[in-house]
Design a protein around this motif. Structure first.
Motif: not given
Length: 132
Positions: A1-3, A47, A72, A118
């Motif tokens: 996942m991309n922050t 995301d 999230y 995550w």
């Protein structure tokens, strides 16, 4: 996942200045906005990550934004000490006037916590149904 990082402040010029500071330290800002509705729209396309916001935006207060924000995303409130003392424990805060080093360190800490969470969730075994 991309922050991702989203900045929402009532004055768009201030938000752009903070984006410049974060970019200088190697962070990528996904969106800059001046209303809660725009911030929520930007967040819904991402995301996960951090929402940097002020106490009062054009259309809502930070507590309203917190209610509508997905799980999230984490909120980093930039406000005066009086407002910070009344903030709920789930909201991370940075006092104004803002120091670039404090902001960068706090954002870095939040993003690393999100990444750890995550990875931890990814390692958990998936829930089984009763039939399995």
């Amino acid at each position: 996942m991309n922050t991702s990082i989203v900045i929402a402040l009532p004055k768009i010029e201030d938000a752009k200045k903070i984006r410049t500071v974060l970019n200088r330290y190697g962070f990528t800002v996904a969106a800059v906005c001046n209303s809660g509705a725009n911030a929520l729209a930007s967040i819904s396309e991402l995301d996960g990550g951090v929402l940097l916001c002020g106490y009062h935006l054009q259309d809502m207060y930070y507590r309203d934004l917190l209610d509508y924000m997905p799980d999230y995303f984490e909120m980093l409130l930039m406000a005066s000490q009086g407002v910070i003392s009344e903030a709920p424990p789930s909201v991370l805060c940075v006092g104004m006037p803002l120091k670039a080093g404090d902001l960068v360190n706090t954002v870095s800490m939040i993003l690393s916590q999100i990444e750890r969470r995550w990875k931890k969730d990814k390692k958990k075994p998936k829930q089984r149904s009763w039939k399995e």
